[in-house]
Each structure stands twice: as structure tokens, then as C-alpha cells.
Design an enzyme around this catalytic site. Structure first.
Site, PDB file in Angstrom:
ATOM      1  N   GLU A 180     -13.798  -4.520   8.252  1.00 38.13           N
ATOM      2  CA  GLU A 180     -14.568  -5.739   8.554  1.00 38.13           C
ATOM      3  C   GLU A 180     -13.929  -6.848   7.707  1.00 38.13           C
ATOM      4  OE1 GLU A 180     -18.616  -5.686   7.117  1.00 38.13           O
ATOM      5  OE2 GLU A 180     -19.239  -7.388   8.366  1.00 38.13           O
ATOM      6  N   HIS A 239     -24.545   0.323  16.074  1.00 43.11           N
ATOM      7  CA  HIS A 239     -24.291  -0.319  14.769  1.00 43.11           C
ATOM      8  C   HIS A 239     -25.412  -1.317  14.534  1.00 43.11           C
ATOM      9  CE1 HIS A 239     -21.122  -2.332  11.919  1.00 43.11           C
ATOM     10  NE2 HIS A 239     -22.371  -2.487  11.464  1.00 43.11           N
ATOM     11  N   HIS A 284     -28.344  -2.147  11.415  1.00 41.54           N
ATOM     12  CA  HIS A 284     -28.993  -1.872  10.130  1.00 41.54           C
ATOM     13  C   HIS A 284     -30.471  -2.205  10.299  1.00 41.54           C
ATOM     14  CE1 HIS A 284     -25.065  -1.607   8.045  1.00 41.54           C
ATOM     15  NE2 HIS A 284     -24.702  -2.437   9.011  1.00 41.54           N
ATOM     16  N   HIS A 341     -18.313   1.982   7.731  1.00 36.52           N
ATOM     17  CA  HIS A 341     -17.835   0.612   7.874  1.00 36.52           C
ATOM     18  C   HIS A 341     -16.425   0.548   7.285  1.00 36.52           C
ATOM     19  CE1 HIS A 341     -21.985  -0.375   8.615  1.00 36.52           C
ATOM     20  NE2 HIS A 341     -21.775  -1.679   8.618  1.00 36.52           N
ATOM     21  N   ASP A 381     -25.537  -5.382  14.609  1.00 40.02           N
ATOM     22  CA  ASP A 381     -25.382  -5.322  13.150  1.00 40.02           C
ATOM     23  C   ASP A 381     -26.694  -5.658  12.427  1.00 40.02           C
ATOM     24  OD1 ASP A 381     -23.916  -4.706  10.889  1.00 40.02           O
ATOM     25  OD2 ASP A 381     -22.672  -6.495  10.912  1.00 40.02           O
ATOM     26  N   ASP A 382     -26.965  -6.940  12.223  1.00 38.08           N
ATOM     27  CA  ASP A 382     -28.180  -7.389  11.519  1.00 38.08           C
ATOM     28  C   ASP A 382     -28.783  -8.547  12.312  1.00 38.08           C
ATOM     29  OD1 ASP A 382     -27.888  -5.884   8.773  1.00 38.08           O
ATOM     30  OD2 ASP A 382     -25.915  -6.733   9.216  1.00 38.08           O
TER      31      ASP A 382
HETATM   32  N1  HPA Z   1     -21.238  -4.742   6.514  1.00 34.23           N
HETATM   33  C1  HPA Z   1     -21.462  -3.996   5.440  1.00 34.23           C
HETATM   34  N2  HPA Z   1     -22.670  -3.680   5.015  1.00 34.23           N
HETATM   35  C2  HPA Z   1     -23.712  -4.120   5.699  1.00 34.23           C
HETATM   36  C3  HPA Z   1     -23.545  -4.895   6.822  1.00 34.23           C
HETATM   37  C4  HPA Z   1     -22.244  -5.216   7.255  1.00 34.23           C
HETATM   38  O1  HPA Z   1     -21.984  -5.921   8.255  1.00 34.23           O
HETATM   39  N3  HPA Z   1     -24.809  -5.171   7.266  1.00 34.23           N
HETATM   40  C5  HPA Z   1     -25.677  -4.553   6.437  1.00 34.23           C
HETATM   41  N4  HPA Z   1     -25.024  -3.918   5.479  1.00 34.23           N
HETATM   42 ZN    ZN Z   2     -22.887  -3.194   9.641  1.00 35.47          ZN
END
Ligand code: HPA
Ligand code: ZN
Length: 332
Positions: free
Chosen positions: A200, A17, A19, A197, A278-279
């Protein structure tokens, strides 16, 4: 944050996971803006860094989409991806499945072949030079009209760049997964893996829908599943992998503090949990930092961290040979 004992973190791990546009570090944003003759709306690096305080998913996404406008050429995508791979490799990553948001670039006039080809050039180099295997998962932006999803997939397939799967990301609440069924069905017919996703910020109902309408094999995040006992039972029974991102959850205020993160409860419930970043450029933690946070803030012992690393390899879409190789390296 680094801790003295972190050298013993599990290795190798798979990252499931991630991006790729979320790996754009502030320094790289300034470098790309300079070489593309763009003016940024920030006075300097320090000014940009003050923007990394988020109140929810959308407050992060606003900055994420703004900063990725500095990516213009195929070489820009390669540079960003290579920098991620070098850093991830240092943290023990030996297999990575990277999300790309093609619509965020094509709507700015960038050719999808430059986006995906640029990312793939770096992935190919990492296979040759770093022993990191990988694949691209193209994500549908769920805040855009659902009618754009199939054209996005068709464009990505037509680019000739190999694709591992299709995903679903961006603003979650108000954008349930079911609207994207057509594109997910087409992706399955094209032999792609499916992930989304869900759970969350969105409710457990979105997780059910991702499973039952989109036919996904993994759920990205999924932490809100704990609010629905029947869903937990389903996810545990089928061992549906959940790609959990602890640092992201804290930074986007999905959970208040790392010490309150539900990951241990998810494991206790028998869920197939993996740990991911994630990011990382936005949330201040690559995958090894996330494992370190579990150790230091949640007191998770080494055998639990190793079990999470084993899960990451098992839940990956790596080839059976590659999985066997990575599991053997983890002592299995
Ligand atoms: N959630 C949804 N979209 C996203 C995320 C995330 O954590 N990171 C980058 N795009
Ligand atoms: Zn994500």
C-alpha cells in the site's frame, strides 16, 4: 457520491478488505461516547468531520485508533457491525470477510471475547436476516511488538468465536511482514486462512515477503506491485488475489486522483484484482461507491465491473456451495 445509473452496479459482490472498526460512522462515535459516558475531544459532529482530511496512512490511523476507543461493550461491537452489514447489503454485498484489530481493544482492557463475540453476533444475524455470509479475519497490528502477535492469536482462538483467518495491518513502512512468521505459522496450523496488507505504502519487497515468508493466499492492497515486473509476473501466474481499495488509495494519497488509479493497468497485467472499501466511514465510500467511482472516474464498462465482482466471489474464502450460488446470481 451517488450517480443515477448506479442501480445497475454488479450484484452480488463479496467484500474481502474491510476493517470493521473503519465502519464506525461519526454519528455512531457520538452515540457510543454518550452511552459509555465518555467525553470526546471534538466539540460536535461538524468538528469531528473536519478531521477527515488525510495526508498518508498514519494520519488516518491516528484518528481511526482514537475513535475506536468509544467501543467498550460487546453490544457496542454488535451495533457497529450490524450497521455496516445493513449498509453493505444495500450496496449488493452478499459475502463479507471482516478484519478485526483485537490488540487495539485488549490493550484498552476490553475482553477479546466481547470484541469478537460482539462482531459475530451481528454476522450471525446477517446470515439469518440478510442472506449475507461472512467470517472474521483477526489482524496483527504490525506497529506493536511482534512478540504480541502469537498471544493475540491464541487469545482469539481461545475465545471460541469462529475465525476465518489471520491478517496483518496498521502502519506499513518500517514494519516488514517477515517479523510475524511465528503467528502466521501457528494460524496455518490451526486451519486459518492467511492474508496481509502489503504494497500500500510499503515497497514490493514486502509483497514478496508476505507471500514467501508468511505464506499468504491474498495480498491486501498490493498496488505497488506494479513497480516490480518479476513480482507482477508471479502474482499473475499464481492468480494471487489483490484486495484493492480505490477510494482509500485516493484519500490516503497512495494515488493522486481516481482518474490515475492503477487498477486498469493491474487488470491489463493479468492480475486477479478485487474491489473493496477498506474503511468506508473514513473514506466516504462503501463497496458500491467504489464500483461507481471506477465507472464514473475511470470509465470502466459494465462487463469489466462484472468481472471484478466475479473475482471477488472467486477470491473469497466462502464455501464452495456459497461461491456457486453467488456466481450463478452473477449469471455464470
Ligand atoms: N492499511 C493498514 N492498516 C489499516 C488500514 C489500511 O488501509 N485500515 C485500517 N487499518
Ligand atoms: Zn486495509
Amino acid at each position: 457520491m451517488t450517480h443515477p445509473a448506479d442501480a445497475a452496479l454488479p450484484h452480488p459482490v463479496a467484500e474481502l478488505h474491510l476493517h470493521i472498526e473503519g465502519t464506525l460512522e461519526p454519528e455512531t462515535i457520538f452515540e457510543l461516547a454518550a452511552r459509555n459516558a465518555m467525553t470526546l475531544p471534538y466539540a460536535d459532529l461538524a468538528d469531528l468531520r473536519t478531521r477527515y482530511e488525510f495526508t498518508d496512512l498514519q494520519s488516518f490511523l491516528d484518528l481511526y485508533y482514537a475513535n475506536m476507543s468509544t467501543l467498550r461493550t460487546r453490544a457496542d461491537f454488535t451495533e457497529m457491525t450490524w450497521r455496516y452489514l445493513v449498509r453493505a447489503h444495500r450496496g449488493g454485498v452478499r459475502h463479507t470477510e471482516v478484519f478485526v484489530d483485537p490488540q487495539a481493544h485488549t490493550e484498552r482492557g476490553i475482553a477479546v471475547g466481547d470484541v469478537l463475540g460482539g462482531v459475530q453476533d451481528a454476522l450471525d444475524r446477517a446470515a439469518a436476516e440478510l442472506d449475507v455470509t461472512s467470517g472474521i479475519i483477526v489482524c496483527v497490528l504490525r506497529h506493536l511488538p511482534a512478540s504480541q502477535a502469537l498471544p493475540m492469536l491464541d487469545g482469539a482462538l481461545a475465545s471460541g468465536v469462529p475465525l476465518l483467518g489471520i491478517g496483518l495491518d496498521s502502519s506499513e513502512v518500517g514494519f516488514p511482514p517477515g517479523a510475524f512468521r511465528e503467528a502466521f505459522d501457528a494460524a496455518a496450523a490451526a486451519g486459518l486462512h492467511r492474508v496481509a496488507h502489503a504494497g500500500e505504502e510499503g515497497p514490493p519487497a514486502y509483497i514478496w515477503e508476505a507471500l514467501d515468508v508468511l505464506g499468504v493466499e491474498r495480498i491486501d492492497h498490493g498496488v505497488r506491485c506494479l513497480e516490480d515486473a518479476a513480482l507482477v509476473e508471479r502474482l499473475a501466474r499464481d492468480q494471487v488475489p489483490l484486495t484493492v481499495c480505490p477510494t482509500s488509495n485516493v484519500r490516503l494519497r497512495v494515488v493522486d486522483r481516481m482518474a490515475d488509479h492503477p487498477l486498469p493497468r493491474m487488470l491489463d497485467a493479468g492480475l486477479m484484482v478485487t474491489v473493496n472499501s477498506d474503511d468506508p466511514a473514513y473514506f466516504g465510500g462503501y463497496v458500491d461507491d467504489n464500483y461507481a467511482a471506477l465507472r464514473h472516474d475511470l470509465g470502466m464498462p459494465d462487463d469489466a465491473l462484472r468481472a471484478l465482482a466475479l473475482n471477488s466471489v472467486r477470491a473469497s474464502f466462502a464455501s464452495p456451495d456459497r461461491k456457486a450460488e453467488l456466481l450463478a446470481a452473477l449469471g455464470l
